[in-house]
Design an enzyme around this catalytic site. Structure first.
Site, mmCIF file in Angstrom:
data_model
loop_
_atom_site.group_PDB
_atom_site.id
_atom_site.type_symbol
_atom_site.label_atom_id
_atom_site.label_comp_id
_atom_site.label_asym_id
_atom_site.label_seq_id
_atom_site.Cartn_x
_atom_site.Cartn_y
_atom_site.Cartn_z
ATOM 1 N N ASP A 51 0.844 -1.206 0.000
ATOM 2 C CA ASP A 51 0.000 0.000 0.000
ATOM 3 C C ASP A 51 0.877 1.254 0.000
ATOM 4 O O ASP A 51 0.376 2.376 -0.115
ATOM 5 C CB ASP A 51 -1.010 -0.008 1.158
ATOM 6 C CG ASP A 51 -0.347 -0.063 2.524
ATOM 7 O OD1 ASP A 51 0.887 -0.215 2.604
ATOM 8 O OD2 ASP A 51 -1.085 0.044 3.528
ATOM 9 N N SER A 52 2.194 1.072 0.060
ATOM 10 C CA SER A 52 3.120 2.191 -0.180
ATOM 11 C C SER A 52 2.866 2.795 -1.562
ATOM 12 O O SER A 52 3.289 3.912 -1.833
ATOM 13 C CB SER A 52 4.570 1.716 -0.072
ATOM 14 O OG SER A 52 4.791 0.580 -0.874
ATOM 15 N N ASP A 90 -1.220 -5.988 -0.351
ATOM 16 C CA ASP A 90 -1.521 -5.393 0.951
ATOM 17 C C ASP A 90 -3.014 -5.135 1.091
ATOM 18 O O ASP A 90 -3.654 -4.627 0.166
ATOM 19 C CB ASP A 90 -0.811 -4.039 1.069
ATOM 20 C CG ASP A 90 0.385 -4.082 2.003
ATOM 21 O OD1 ASP A 90 0.478 -5.016 2.830
ATOM 22 O OD2 ASP A 90 1.228 -3.176 1.910
ATOM 23 N N LYS A 120 -1.449 -9.239 2.716
ATOM 24 C CA LYS A 120 -0.650 -8.868 3.892
ATOM 25 C C LYS A 120 -1.456 -7.914 4.758
ATOM 26 O O LYS A 120 -2.138 -7.036 4.226
ATOM 27 C CB LYS A 120 0.676 -8.213 3.481
ATOM 28 C CG LYS A 120 1.481 -7.723 4.696
ATOM 29 C CD LYS A 120 2.917 -7.371 4.349
ATOM 30 C CE LYS A 120 3.121 -6.014 3.759
ATOM 31 N NZ LYS A 120 2.675 -4.882 4.603
ATOM 32 N N GLU A 122 -1.172 -5.519 8.549
ATOM 33 C CA GLU A 122 -0.306 -5.002 9.611
ATOM 34 C C GLU A 122 -0.874 -5.503 10.932
ATOM 35 O O GLU A 122 -2.013 -5.187 11.280
ATOM 36 C CB GLU A 122 -0.231 -3.476 9.523
ATOM 37 C CG GLU A 122 0.460 -3.052 8.248
ATOM 38 C CD GLU A 122 0.701 -1.556 8.138
ATOM 39 O OE1 GLU A 122 0.508 -0.829 9.135
ATOM 40 O OE2 GLU A 122 1.093 -1.123 7.053
ATOM 41 N N GLU A 189 9.470 -4.546 10.361
ATOM 42 C CA GLU A 189 9.904 -3.235 9.852
ATOM 43 C C GLU A 189 10.392 -2.316 10.973
ATOM 44 O O GLU A 189 9.767 -2.215 12.050
ATOM 45 C CB GLU A 189 8.738 -2.544 9.109
ATOM 46 C CG GLU A 189 9.119 -1.148 8.611
ATOM 47 C CD GLU A 189 8.186 -0.556 7.571
ATOM 48 O OE1 GLU A 189 7.202 -1.224 7.182
ATOM 49 O OE2 GLU A 189 8.455 0.577 7.141
HETATM 50 O O1 KIV Z 1 3.554 -1.140 1.631
HETATM 51 C C1 KIV Z 1 4.707 -1.580 1.551
HETATM 52 O O2 KIV Z 1 5.446 -1.329 0.594
HETATM 53 C C2 KIV Z 1 5.185 -2.415 2.638
HETATM 54 C C3 KIV Z 1 6.650 -2.736 2.643
HETATM 55 C C4 KIV Z 1 7.385 -1.525 3.018
HETATM 56 C C5 KIV Z 1 6.952 -3.892 3.510
HETATM 57 O O3 KIV Z 1 4.453 -2.785 3.490
#
Ligand code: KIV
Length: 275
Positions: A51-52, A90, A120, A122, A189
């Site tokens: 989600d970055s 994510d 994924k 958190e 992280e």
């Molecule tokens: O969103 C993302 O890119 C991430 C990585 C930094 C692990 O969660």
């Protein structure tokens, strides 16, 4: 791609990644687009549609504004561009925390509409039961402990975690609970090397570090960071290229050529006579 070729390609899947615990390090990078996925595919075990993407591609200040629809579009693109690496998408902020049922509905939608192999999340304390609910219903889940970017508004910024003994214990406990809930791997992280090693020893699944030392079972970086697309990168990023410099130079040369009518030239137009 022909059906023959499709049959010959087997993507890595959650059990393949889990089996790498304590073996050769798991190579992971983020991907958001088909062309980048195509480049990364042969080198990486796992591509994360992180989600970055909200910050890197869409210019958001953090990941809180990222939607399920954005993740689906980018997930589809990465699946189209890759054939070999495992693809994990994510779950964005607000799509999995409220209840196990809502988490399942959104995770199933992500999986169906993208074709990705896993999601994924958190993993705070309250999320562990939702993870278990997903895994028991056939959705492979990757956890994420330590610095949790989706908690940026509570934390007041992107800050390394685990300075004090209480916080270290809490993160270690979260990692244990996340592993027990059935994740196939855990992103760790923004923690110090000692804690990263403790977590890695405490859980039976691979830990994938980002800003968490070489004491993890694998590594992940935001691809655009390590390629040097931004003028600033965090301390833990190694820049393997200076794409910002390369692109800036190329664009300046193009602009000069257009203004001087050097582009397009004779070889760059249709029906030009040879010689
Ligand atoms: O969103 C993302 O890119 C991430 C990585 C930094 C692990 O969660």
């Amino acid at each position: 791609m022909s059906s023959h070729r499709q049959a010959a390609v087997r993507r890595l899947a959650a059990p393949d990644i889990t089996a790498r615990k304590g073996q050769t390090p798991v190579v992971c990078l983020t991907a958001y687009t088909a062309p980048m996925a195509e480049i990364l595919d042969e080198h990486c075990d796992l591509l994360l549609v992180g989600d970055s993407v909200g910050m890197v591609v869409h210019g958001l200040p953090n990941t809180v504004g990222v939607t399920l629809e954005m993740m689906i579009l980018h997930g589809q693109a990465v699946m189209r561009g890759s054939t070999r690496a495992m693809v994990v998408v994510d779950m964005p902020f607000g799509s999995y925390e409220g209840s196990a049922e809502v988490a399942y509905e959104n995770a199933a939608r992500l999986m169906k509409e993208t074709g990705a192999q896993a999601v994924k999340v958190e993993a705070g304390e309250t999320i562990v039961q939702n993870i278990e609910y997903l895994v028991k219903r056939g959705i492979p889940v990757m956890g994420h402990v330590g610095l949790r970017p989706q908690a940026v508004l509570v934390d007041g910024g992107f800050k390394a975690k685990g300075k004090g003994a209480d916080e270290r214990q809490k993160i270690l406990q979260e990692a244990r609970a996340t592993a027990e809930a059935g994740v196939f791997a855990i992103v760790v992280e923004g923690v110090a090397e000692g804690l990263a090693r403790e977590i890695t020893e405490a859980v039976a699944v691979p830990t994938i570090g980002i800003g968490a030392s070489a004491g993890c079972d694998g590594q992940i970086l935001v691809t655009d960071d390590m390629l040097g697309l931004f003028d600033w990168t965090p301390k833990f990023v190694r820049r393997y290229a200076d794409l910002r410099g390369e692109i800036t130079g190329a664009i300046a040369r193009y602009a000069d050529d257009v203004r001087a009518r050097r582009f397009p030239g004779p070889a760059e137009i249709y029906f030009a006579k040879a010689g």
